[in-house]
Design a protein around this motif. Structure first.
Motif, PDB file in Angstrom:
ATOM      1  N   HIS A 196      62.447 -67.366  80.153  1.00 26.29           N
ATOM      2  CA  HIS A 196      61.726 -68.458  80.817  1.00 26.29           C
ATOM      3  C   HIS A 196      60.481 -67.876  81.472  1.00 26.29           C
ATOM      4  O   HIS A 196      60.584 -67.011  82.345  1.00 26.29           O
ATOM      5  N   ARG A 228      69.191 -62.841  81.321  1.00 23.82           N
ATOM      6  CA  ARG A 228      68.125 -63.771  81.685  1.00 23.82           C
ATOM      7  C   ARG A 228      66.829 -63.016  81.969  1.00 23.82           C
ATOM      8  O   ARG A 228      66.828 -62.007  82.673  1.00 23.82           O
ATOM      9  N   LEU A 233      71.325 -73.011  81.502  1.00 26.59           N
ATOM     10  CA  LEU A 233      72.284 -72.188  80.772  1.00 26.59           C
ATOM     11  C   LEU A 233      73.727 -72.426  81.179  1.00 26.59           C
ATOM     12  O   LEU A 233      74.652 -72.061  80.446  1.00 26.59           O
ATOM     13  N   THR A 237      68.398 -73.826  72.509  1.00 29.53           N
ATOM     14  CA  THR A 237      69.445 -73.125  73.262  1.00 29.53           C
ATOM     15  C   THR A 237      70.798 -73.317  72.596  1.00 29.53           C
ATOM     16  O   THR A 237      71.597 -72.372  72.503  1.00 29.53           O
ATOM     17  N   VAL A 275      74.915 -63.190  78.405  1.00 28.61           N
ATOM     18  CA  VAL A 275      73.550 -63.684  78.512  1.00 28.61           C
ATOM     19  C   VAL A 275      72.735 -62.789  79.441  1.00 28.61           C
ATOM     20  O   VAL A 275      73.156 -62.478  80.552  1.00 28.61           O
ATOM     21  N   VAL A 307      63.353 -70.800  76.743  1.00 30.06           N
ATOM     22  CA  VAL A 307      63.894 -71.950  77.484  1.00 30.06           C
ATOM     23  C   VAL A 307      62.844 -72.475  78.451  1.00 30.06           C
ATOM     24  O   VAL A 307      62.326 -71.724  79.282  1.00 30.06           O
ATOM     25  N   SER A 332      67.745 -64.897  77.142  1.00 29.72           N
ATOM     26  CA  SER A 332      67.147 -66.203  77.425  1.00 29.72           C
ATOM     27  C   SER A 332      65.879 -66.001  78.237  1.00 29.72           C
ATOM     28  O   SER A 332      65.911 -65.433  79.327  1.00 29.72           O
TER      29      SER A 332
END
Length: 301
Positions: free
Chosen positions: A200, A244, A230, A182, A242, A172, A198
């Motif tokens: 980043h 992160r 998200l 996504t 999820v 992402v 996810s």
């Protein structure tokens, strides 16, 4: 279960998988059947017979008999692929509608046309005749660069079993292609009933080199950006847990690290640094070449 062989029409083909008798294509077929069952969408098997080659001397056209032989071989290959797909589908929940199409022409141009009416195009990493040392063959490379729909690349050493509980990983970065990735990743994680990781990574901004910008500042901004990206998807998919991951790292490296424990990776075709018209970004290219698990390349504005 329905099987048929037909000419190309403009209706939606659901999931399209290219078959050519190679080992990577066989693995792609296996993955595509399972994906069709997960999505409850039709599966279209496509075999493309390339233009007849010169048989002897330069300038000598192929004989009609050779063209007939090509057709017969193509029909046998498709028949075997259909039988394999049907057998795989019997062990999966629901009913998978399976059709097949055979074409004479350019492989890349044909699959490009098919991708215009498909939800997903599935290709093996290499086809018949591809060099063993090549990570991607010419067909799979062309599809991830030019297809009109998301493309799943299946490597010939993809671990297709024993990963049912492994997570889905998505990169992402806030770009339109990342947003498309996504969306796909949440849907895939939901259908599989697994965790979505996810990722980043922000080191490629080089902002930490500016005065007054600290690691803590950038990490906080990264977490904020990821949370914003998200939020809407988590509301739409409340069943998806999820996890992160925000890191000071090269994006591709961080995604590949998470991919080692995943069953599927989803990336955008190009990220926030990609210029208008860019066909495939450096991150997605590195991920496709660097992992052994299936990769879906999503399209975005």
């Amino acid at each position: 279960m329905m099987t048929a062989q037909s000419e190309h029409t403009s209706h939606n083909h659901g999931i399209v998988v290219a078959v050519d008798g190679s080992s990577p294509a066989d693995d792609a077929l296996t993955w595509a059947v399972r994906e069709a069952a997960l999505r409850a969408t039709p599966l279209t098997l496509v075999h493309v017979v390339p233009p007849p080659m010169v048989l002897s001397w330069p300038g000598t056209p192929a004989t009609p008999g050779f063209t007939d032989w090509q057709r017969e071989e193509g029909e046998k290959l498709l028949k075997g692929a259909i039988e394999t797909a049907e057998k795989l589908a019997t062990d999966l929940p629901g009913t998978v509608s399976i059709t097949s199409e055979m074409f004479f022409g350019g492989i890349i141009s044909t699959l490009m046309e098919m991708s215009e009416d498909a939800d997903l195009l599935v290709v093996g990493c290499r086809g018949v005749g591809a060099m063993s040392r090549a990570v991607l063959g010419s067909v799979s490379s062309a599809m991830v660069h030019h297809a009109r729909c998301p493309v799943a690349v299946i490597h010939d050493d993809t671990p297709l079993d024993g990963l049912a509980d492994a997570p889905v990983v998505v990169g992402v970065d806030g770009s339109p292609a990342s947003e498309a990735a996504t969306a796909i990743a949440f849907d895939e994680a939901s259908r599989r009933g697994v965790v979505l990781v996810s990722v980043h990574a922000w080191s490629d901004t080089a902002a930490i080199e500016y005065p007054g910008i600290t690691y803590e500042t950038m990490q906080g901004l990264g977490e904020e950006v990821l949370g914003e990206r998200l939020a809407g998807w988590s509301e739409r998919y409340p069943d998806v847990e999820v996890r992160r991951v925000v890191a000071c790292d090269r994006p591709a490296h961080q995604i590949l690290e998470e991919a080692e424990k995943a069953q599927l990776v989803v990336v955008g075709s190009h990220g926030r640094g990609g210029f208008t018209g860019m066909l495939l970004g450096s991150v997605s290219t590195k991920v496709i070449h660097g992992t052994k698990v299936p990769v879906i390349v999503a399209r975005g504005g």
